[in-house]
Design a protein around this motif. Structure first.
Motif, short mmCIF file in Angstrom:
data_model
loop_
_atom_site.label_atom_id
_atom_site.label_comp_id
_atom_site.label_asym_id
_atom_site.label_seq_id
_atom_site.Cartn_x
_atom_site.Cartn_y
_atom_site.Cartn_z
N ARG A 1 -29.51 -22.91 -52.47
CA ARG A 1 -28.93 -21.80 -53.25
C ARG A 1 -27.86 -22.31 -54.20
N ALA A 2 -27.06 -23.25 -53.72
CA ALA A 2 -26.02 -23.82 -54.56
C ALA A 2 -26.65 -24.50 -55.78
N LEU B 1 -22.70 -16.64 -55.33
CA LEU B 1 -22.42 -16.86 -53.91
C LEU B 1 -21.01 -16.37 -53.62
N ALA C 1 -23.09 -28.59 -57.73
CA ALA C 1 -23.60 -29.09 -56.45
C ALA C 1 -23.57 -30.61 -56.44
N ARG D 1 -29.51 -23.77 -57.15
CA ARG D 1 -29.99 -22.71 -58.03
C ARG D 1 -28.83 -22.14 -58.86
N GLU D 2 -27.69 -21.93 -58.22
CA GLU D 2 -26.56 -21.31 -58.88
C GLU D 2 -25.90 -22.23 -59.90
N ASN D 3 -25.73 -23.50 -59.53
CA ASN D 3 -24.98 -24.40 -60.40
C ASN D 3 -25.27 -25.84 -59.96
N GLN E 1 -19.19 -28.60 -46.29
CA GLN E 1 -20.46 -29.09 -45.77
C GLN E 1 -20.88 -30.40 -46.45
N ASN F 1 -16.09 -23.64 -62.85
CA ASN F 1 -17.42 -24.16 -62.57
C ASN F 1 -17.75 -23.86 -61.11
N LEU F 2 -18.18 -22.61 -60.87
CA LEU F 2 -18.38 -22.15 -59.50
C LEU F 2 -19.85 -21.84 -59.26
N PHE F 3 -20.15 -21.38 -58.04
CA PHE F 3 -21.47 -20.84 -57.75
C PHE F 3 -21.33 -19.32 -57.87
N PRO F 4 -21.61 -18.76 -59.07
CA PRO F 4 -21.17 -17.40 -59.38
C PRO F 4 -21.69 -16.32 -58.43
N VAL G 1 -27.55 -25.23 -49.46
CA VAL G 1 -27.45 -26.18 -50.57
C VAL G 1 -28.48 -25.84 -51.65
N LEU H 1 -19.62 -24.75 -48.94
CA LEU H 1 -20.52 -25.77 -49.47
C LEU H 1 -19.77 -27.08 -49.71
#
Lengths: 369, 277
Positions: free
Chosen positions: A222-223, B119, A231, A225-227, B130, B114-117, A220, B127
């Motif tokens: 990392r998520a 990952l 999240a 950090r990414e966006n 989860q 709108n993603l986690f680029p 989470v 995610l």
């Protein structure tokens, strides 16, 4: 078509690393050397200076790795990490200087320092609700400066600019000699005990951090950090995760601080709170590779070694090149910082994602796990 | 409020008895009441009251700048309303943050991907799973040990035909695949309210049917409330049970597709003046 297969039983060693390896043979080799040298430093090196350097490396590995949890994994740019380092060190220093070298004082002092650091970590993370990005970073800088000023102004508690010198519990004191003769060629004394206390605590904390970043919680982070926006839209309370990450990083930095205090049997603003240490931590993480944990460990080792041995190495080179005055002047040992800067430039040019980050990107390991 | 025109919803109910009885028996899962947001003096969404009955797909249409995405943002929480309320199952959620709304079952696929680029595709979906299965706070377990989550993630990826791209970074996917991943994340959330914001935008012609079939499959389950912002009129006609028309932030018409599409104000507002000639 179904490409899912359950992960095979991992070996104990891999589980110890939480299934996360350095990811490139060179990085693995460097890590193996680092762990080996740290594990056997008192046996490998005769001088106390070398062992003290090894202890310093172990402490900075924890400090840099805990900072990586913030910077590399969660994407929090904070300049207050030395404040937590200092809190741990001052906790030990104030307790031991105030009530004598007992284990209970050591325990109470560390617990107070670590607990306060964790709370302050949460407090600083909550600031991110109000201020964002660079403004948040500036505020952490201000908070760190306040800590530094307080440490030097509250003379009665902290010893001001002079800091505090104190004795450690006998078992850790250099004057502790249970045996008159060396055992298996090693002199058993308080220094050795202190060293292995530092080594074991650092190793456990590093493995704990590895576990943390590979846990659902770490994913989470990392998520975030990414966006961060996404999240939140998935249902993660970003501020709670950020606060928890900040508290954990702060507590770990504080533990590193307690270890530093035990190593030096002294603490002052310059040893744990100075802004130059903050810069060092930042460089360790960036040079080693953000968001890899192994990178900051390698970065910490390289930085500490450079700080301790670049000057003597230049001295050696200068003497070697004495017949050529111009070359000898280039290796003038007083200019070690210039050389350090030059080395940084090389690392940044050839390892843009840090040493471990760039090795992973180049090698077998997919960066996208 | 005066210029709001309600299309003949009553006759629609009479015609489709099944949907009508479902609508009467179940409470409106999602509703907005006088929902407005002002940016400075400009009301981007202006007093929109609307109910989204369970088991139906409502298409929200309107010209560019009509406030469709802003309306979505007010429902899913990215923006907070200046006035008015958002209700979910009788609970007032107007002031809840997006994460709390997501945990209550409002899932959203975004218009701009709108993603986690950095990952992996798998991690993006994992995610989302989860987030609803709540082990996010287990700090010392290994994420990879949660095999049931991995299995679910692969199942979801299978539905959008991305299972073979599971281990590459989301940023490395083609635009169309990124749109599919966006939808996969929404599926993985298993929401009660599905919000699609122009899901087919920028997709190549051969990729669109996969996505429409997927939305149709969700709709066929009749369990979920689906909100769809869409520009393509053929997509709207194919999928929508009901159409809501927004124009300059206001709800100007709502009702069944056949009647709404032919309203002059819709033809003018949505299709442009040229559509009239």
């Amino acid at each position: 078509m179904h490409s899912f297969s359950p992960p095979s039983r991992r070996s104990f060693g891999l589980r110890l690393l939480s299934g996360d390896t350095p990811g490139h043979p060179v990085a693995s080799f460097l890590m193996a050397v680092l762990v080996f040298v740290l594990a056997f430093a008192p046996l490998l090196f005769a001088g106390t200076r070398a062992v003290a350097t090894a202890a310093r490396v172990a402490i900075f590995v924890v400090l840099a790795a805990s900072y990586d949890l913030l910077l590399g994994y969660t994407g929090i740019v904070s300049f207050a990490h030395t404040l937590f380092f200092g809190l741990g060190a001052y906790g030990v220093a104030i307790a031991l200087a105030g009530s004598g070298p007992s284990w209970s004082a050591l325990f109470v002092g560390s617990a107070a320092g670590i607990g306060f650091a964790a709370l302050l970590g949460i407090g600083i993370a909550l600031l991110s609700l109000r201020v964002r990005a660079i403004f948040f970073s500036m505020i952490t800088l201000a908070v760190a400066s306040v800590g530094q000023v307080l440490a030097s102004q509250l003379h009665d508690i902290t010893g001001g600019e002079d800091g505090l010198t104190f004795s450690v519990p006998p078992l850790l004191s250099p004057s502790f000699h249970p045996f008159t003769e060396p055992v298996l060629g090693v002199r058993i004394d308080g220094r050795l005990n202190t060293y292995y206390l530092i080594f074991v605590v650092s190793l456990v904390l590093f493995l704990l951090l590895l576990r943390l970043v590979n846990s659902p919680f770490g994913r989470v982070l990392r998520a975030i950090r990414e966006n961060e926006f996404r999240a939140e839209a998935l249902g993660y309370r970003v501020v709670v995760y950020r606060s928890l990450a900040s508290a954990i990083a702060a507590a770990m930095a504080a533990i590193a601080g307690t270890l530093m205090a035990l190593l030096l049997r002294y603490n002052g603003p310059a040893t744990t709170l100075s802004f130059s240490i903050m810069i060092d931590i930042l460089l360790m993480v960036v040079i080693g590779g953000m968001g890899t944990l192994y990178g900051p460990a390698i970065g910490a080792a390289l930085m500490v070694l450079a700080q301790y041995y670049l000057e003597p190495a230049l001295q050696f080179l200068a003497e070697l090149t004495a017949p050529f005055p111009l070359l000898s002047a280039v290796f003038q040992p007083d200019r070690w910082l210039l050389w350090l800067g030059f080395l940084f430039m090389l690392v940044v040019m050839y390892f843009p994602a840090g040493i471990v980050g760039s090795l992973r990107a180049r090698g077998l390991y997919s960066q996208t796990r | 409020m005066g210029d709001r025109i309600f299309a003949s919803a009553k006759s629609e109910k009479a015609r489709s008895g099944l949907a009508a009885s479902a609508e009467r028996n179940a409470p409106a899962l999602l509703a907005t009441d006088g929902l407005s947001i002002r940016f400075g003096g400009h009301a981007a969404v202006d007093g929109v009251s609307c109910r989204f009955p369970p088991g139906t797909l409502t298409a929200i249409v309107g010209p560019n700048g009509a406030g469709k995405t802003t309306y979505f943002n007010l429902i899913s929480g990215q923006l907070r309303a200046s006035s008015g309320e958002v209700w979910l199952n009788g609970e007032r959620i107007t002031h809840l943050p997006p994460s709390a709304r997501a945990r209550r079952g409002i899932g959203r696929a975004f218009q701009l991907t709108n993603l986690f680029p950095n990952l992996s595709v798998l991690e993006n979906v994992r995610l989302a799973i989860q987030a609803r299965s709540k082990p996010g706070f287990s700090l010392l377990r290994l994420a990879d040990d949660a095999t049931e989550i991995l299995e679910q993630a692969f199942a979801v990826l299978g539905r959008v035909h991305l299972e073979n791209r599971a281990n590459i970074a989301a940023a490395a996917l083609s635009h169309g695949d990124q749109r599919k991943l966006e939808v996969a994340i929404l599926l993985a959330m298993q929401p009660r309210i599905f919000m699609f914001d122009e899901p087919t935008a920028g997709m190549s012609v051969d990729e669109v049917p996969v996505l429409l079939d997927l939305i149709e499959a969700i709709k066929a389950e009749r369990q979920h409330t689906i909100l769809l912002v869409e520009h393509k009129m053929d997509v709207v006609r194919r999928l929508a049970d009901r159409i809501v028309v927004l124009h300059q932030g206001r709800l100007v018409a709502e009702g069944d597709p056949a009647s709404v599409v032919n309203l002059p104000i819709v033809r003018e507002a949505y299709l442009g003046r040229s559509a009239l000639s």
